[in-house]
Motif scaffolding. Structure first.
Motif, mmCIF file in Angstrom:
data_model
loop_
_atom_site.group_PDB
_atom_site.id
_atom_site.type_symbol
_atom_site.label_atom_id
_atom_site.label_comp_id
_atom_site.label_asym_id
_atom_site.label_seq_id
_atom_site.Cartn_x
_atom_site.Cartn_y
_atom_site.Cartn_z
ATOM 1 N N ILE A 155 0.855 -1.201 0.000
ATOM 2 C CA ILE A 155 0.000 0.000 0.000
ATOM 3 C C ILE A 155 0.887 1.246 0.000
ATOM 4 C CG2 ILE A 155 -1.606 1.378 1.397
ATOM 5 C CD1 ILE A 155 -2.941 -1.267 2.239
ATOM 6 N N CYS A 156 1.913 1.259 0.861
ATOM 7 C CA CYS A 156 2.860 2.392 0.886
ATOM 8 C C CYS A 156 3.497 2.587 -0.482
ATOM 9 C CB CYS A 156 3.958 2.151 1.916
ATOM 10 S SG CYS A 156 3.418 2.261 3.625
ATOM 11 N N MET A 157 3.963 1.493 -1.045
ATOM 12 C CA MET A 157 4.672 1.545 -2.328
ATOM 13 C C MET A 157 3.744 2.013 -3.454
ATOM 14 S SD MET A 157 7.535 0.683 -4.008
ATOM 15 C CE MET A 157 7.776 0.748 -5.788
ATOM 16 N N TYR A 158 2.560 1.469 -3.486
ATOM 17 C CA TYR A 158 1.620 1.771 -4.585
ATOM 18 C C TYR A 158 1.131 3.216 -4.504
ATOM 19 C CZ TYR A 158 -2.443 1.007 -7.682
ATOM 20 O OH TYR A 158 -3.369 1.072 -8.687
ATOM 21 N N GLU A 159 0.756 3.660 -3.323
ATOM 22 C CA GLU A 159 0.331 5.054 -3.166
ATOM 23 C C GLU A 159 1.475 6.001 -3.574
ATOM 24 O OE1 GLU A 159 -2.593 6.262 -2.490
ATOM 25 O OE2 GLU A 159 -3.602 5.222 -0.838
ATOM 26 N N GLY A 160 2.692 5.639 -3.150
ATOM 27 C CA GLY A 160 3.840 6.476 -3.486
ATOM 28 C C GLY A 160 4.130 6.477 -4.976
ATOM 29 N N GLU A 161 4.022 5.307 -5.573
ATOM 30 C CA GLU A 161 4.264 5.195 -7.021
ATOM 31 C C GLU A 161 3.240 6.017 -7.798
ATOM 32 O OE1 GLU A 161 4.387 1.134 -8.391
ATOM 33 O OE2 GLU A 161 4.793 1.718 -10.457
ATOM 34 N N ILE A 162 1.983 5.928 -7.391
ATOM 35 C CA ILE A 162 0.932 6.719 -8.041
ATOM 36 C C ILE A 162 1.253 8.211 -7.899
ATOM 37 C CG2 ILE A 162 -1.494 7.418 -7.840
ATOM 38 C CD1 ILE A 162 -1.413 4.764 -9.149
ATOM 39 N N ASN A 163 1.649 8.625 -6.701
ATOM 40 C CA ASN A 163 2.002 10.034 -6.484
ATOM 41 C C ASN A 163 3.124 10.478 -7.409
ATOM 42 O OD1 ASN A 163 0.168 10.783 -4.564
ATOM 43 N ND2 ASN A 163 1.536 10.523 -2.821
ATOM 44 N N MET A 164 4.134 9.619 -7.577
ATOM 45 C CA MET A 164 5.276 9.979 -8.430
ATOM 46 C C MET A 164 4.835 10.177 -9.879
ATOM 47 S SD MET A 164 8.073 7.346 -6.883
ATOM 48 C CE MET A 164 9.582 7.875 -7.684
ATOM 49 N N VAL A 165 3.876 9.388 -10.321
ATOM 50 C CA VAL A 165 3.403 9.510 -11.706
ATOM 51 C C VAL A 165 2.497 10.739 -11.846
ATOM 52 C CG1 VAL A 165 2.068 8.381 -13.530
ATOM 53 C CG2 VAL A 165 3.613 7.036 -12.103
ATOM 54 N N ILE A 166 1.619 10.940 -10.849
ATOM 55 C CA ILE A 166 0.669 12.060 -10.938
ATOM 56 C C ILE A 166 1.392 13.406 -10.824
ATOM 57 C CG2 ILE A 166 -1.199 13.248 -9.721
ATOM 58 C CD1 ILE A 166 -2.302 10.566 -8.867
ATOM 59 N N HIS A 167 2.319 13.500 -9.889
ATOM 60 C CA HIS A 167 2.852 14.815 -9.528
ATOM 61 C C HIS A 167 4.277 15.091 -10.001
ATOM 62 C CE1 HIS A 167 -0.557 15.576 -6.902
ATOM 63 N NE2 HIS A 167 -0.388 14.403 -6.340
ATOM 64 N N ALA A 168 5.035 14.042 -10.309
ATOM 65 C CA ALA A 168 6.478 14.280 -10.419
ATOM 66 C C ALA A 168 7.124 13.680 -11.664
ATOM 67 C CB ALA A 168 7.172 13.728 -9.167
ATOM 68 N N ASP A 169 6.334 13.252 -12.636
ATOM 69 C CA ASP A 169 6.912 12.715 -13.858
ATOM 70 C C ASP A 169 7.816 11.504 -13.590
ATOM 71 O OD1 ASP A 169 7.064 12.698 -16.583
ATOM 72 O OD2 ASP A 169 8.814 14.010 -16.666
ATOM 73 N N GLY A 170 7.448 10.729 -12.616
ATOM 74 C CA GLY A 170 8.181 9.485 -12.336
ATOM 75 C C GLY A 170 9.408 9.697 -11.465
ATOM 76 N N GLY A 171 10.257 8.690 -11.425
ATOM 77 C CA GLY A 171 11.458 8.768 -10.589
ATOM 78 C C GLY A 171 12.012 7.380 -10.361
ATOM 79 N N ARG A 172 12.577 7.172 -9.182
ATOM 80 C CA ARG A 172 13.198 5.875 -8.898
ATOM 81 C C ARG A 172 12.763 5.401 -7.512
ATOM 82 N NH1 ARG A 172 19.376 5.620 -10.393
ATOM 83 N NH2 ARG A 172 18.497 5.818 -12.467
#
Lengths: 113, 144
Positions: free
Chosen positions: B44-61
């Motif tokens: 849940i932590c990972m998925y919510e964070g991954e979604i946030n990275m795509v929505i707000h930050a153009d991805g990442g690592r």
């Protein structure tokens, strides 16, 4: 309740997971907000939703939800069904609206507080 | 158990693919035979964070380290940064796009849910530079 009984109550069509129709389900969550599903602290056996995108399947996967019901006959793409199939999930399509589907299942004893 | 170290590139251009890294993490954690409640909190932590990275930050690592006591998930992006962390932590506060909202996210529940499912969450952010969110899930501890 067995999944097959839920299918009958909702006049549903099974899109994948035919081999799991005798699995028992007790708890149900209905939402179009995947964030709300992820915030639910309880075990969820069945998710009812009007969304039909890939994130529904991923959310269900993260929460170990084995059954997803798409309401109002909204048919997901084959790609979405294949994602569910790979995760050993059951997908059911129902012509019922969300409210009606919830009402029928609540009356039958399913739900979460 | 030896420390397991995982690294994933998060593609910020494809919202429908968001969550692929979380799916991979879940698979590894289950193979390690960790308790299902721990796996659930971590993904849940990972998925919510991954979604946030795509929505707000153009991805990442994403970096995921697992040892005998804990899982540490570190999500690094080069997005715009978070101007007001207190506001971002409020349930219901969101600056997400219509596309994200139409996909069932962007309700302002992500960061609070990540905090709830981790034992410790640290946010380091700098405007115009990026954000790093580090979450620790202890095997022996209850969620916060």
């Amino acid at each position: 309740m067995e999944i097959s009984a839920l299918r009958d109550l909702l006049e549903g069509e099974v899109l994948c997971g035919e081999d799991r129709l005798d699995d028992e389900i007790e708890t149900l969550f209905a939402s179009d907000m995947m964030s709300d599903v992820l915030a639910c602290p309880d075990e969820i056996h069945c998710l009812l939703t009007g969304l039909i995108n890939q994130q529904v399947i991923r959310t269900a996967d993260m929460m170990d939800i084995g059954l997803v019901v798409f309401v109002r006959s909204k048919r997901p793409s084959e790609e979405v069904v294949e994602m569910a199939r790979q995760r050993d999930m059951v997908i059911i399509l129902t012509p019922c609206r969300m409210f009606t589907a919830c009402g029928r299942l609540y009356e039958a004893g399913l739900g979460l507080r | 158990m030896d420390t397991v170290k995982l690294v994933y590139e998060i593609d910020g251009d494809n919202f429908s693919a968001a969550g692929e890294a979380s799916t991979a993490v879940k698979r590894v954690l289950k193979k390690l035979k960790l308790p299902s409640a721990i796996v659930r909190r971590a993904v849940i932590c990972m998925y919510e964070g991954e979604i946030n990275m795509v929505i707000h930050a153009d991805g990442g690592r994403a970096y995921v380290d697992v040892d005998e006591e804990k899982i540490v998930i570190r999500l690094e992006d080069r997005g715009p940064g978070i101007p007001d962390i207190d506001k971002a932590m409020q349930e219901g506060w969101s600056t997400a796009s219509a596309e994200a909202r139409n996909s069932g996210f962007g309700a302002g529940m992500g960061l609070p849910n990540m905090k709830r499912n981790s034992n410790d969450m640290k946010i380091e952010t700098e405007l115009g530079v990026g954000t790093t969110v580090t979450m620790t899930i202890l095997f022996g501890g209850e969620a916060s």
